[in-house]
Scaffold this active site. Sequence first.
Site, PDB file in Angstrom:
ATOM      1  CB  SER A  74      -0.480  -0.142   1.444  1.00 23.68           C
ATOM      2  OG  SER A  74      -1.821   1.254   1.344  1.00 23.68           O
ATOM      3  CE1 TYR A  87      -4.034  -1.696   5.184  1.00 23.14           C
ATOM      4  CE2 TYR A  87      -2.749   0.790   4.404  1.00 23.14           C
ATOM      5  CZ  TYR A  87      -3.665  -1.020   4.142  1.00 23.14           C
ATOM      6  OH  TYR A  87      -3.607  -0.961   2.711  1.00 23.14           O
TER       7      TYR A  87
END
Length: 159
Positions: A74, A87
């Site tokens: 990501s 995350y």
Amino acid sequence: SVAALVRRTVEEFGTVDILVNNAGIGVFAPIATGSIENMRRLFDVNFWGAVQCIQATVPYMQSQRRGHIVNVSSVAGRFAPPYMGAYAATKHALRAVSDALRNEVAASGIGVSTIYPGLTQTSFTEAMTQEVPVPNSVEISGNPLAIASNRTMPSASLR
């Protein structure tokens, strides 16, 4: 189990040519007070799940002397947005594994790529665990992940 799935794939198709690690969940929580249980689950899915798939697949690829592993990280793996530190940590860890693995398996004819997408139109953010409300100062476009992709960098890059 992952090992059984890979074994069945090889039995049915004769080879395993590509592995795409794209599973992921999100948690929107402050690092200082966030649930350790939620953070562990995040690592179990986003990081350890990918490692388990890699370990089950690489031996087959090595015996074939070819294959490719694609790890979907990501943009948050490069820039940790507020309330998404856990995350981002899982995605940064996946980036580190990709970098190391790329060198470890290159001589076996196996390639490793990492993709760093920004926001995509999926149900990811709706399904994300939110331990705290998204503050207005952080919220962009009604989506907490937007803060990660609002940086000046490509939304996806291969390595």
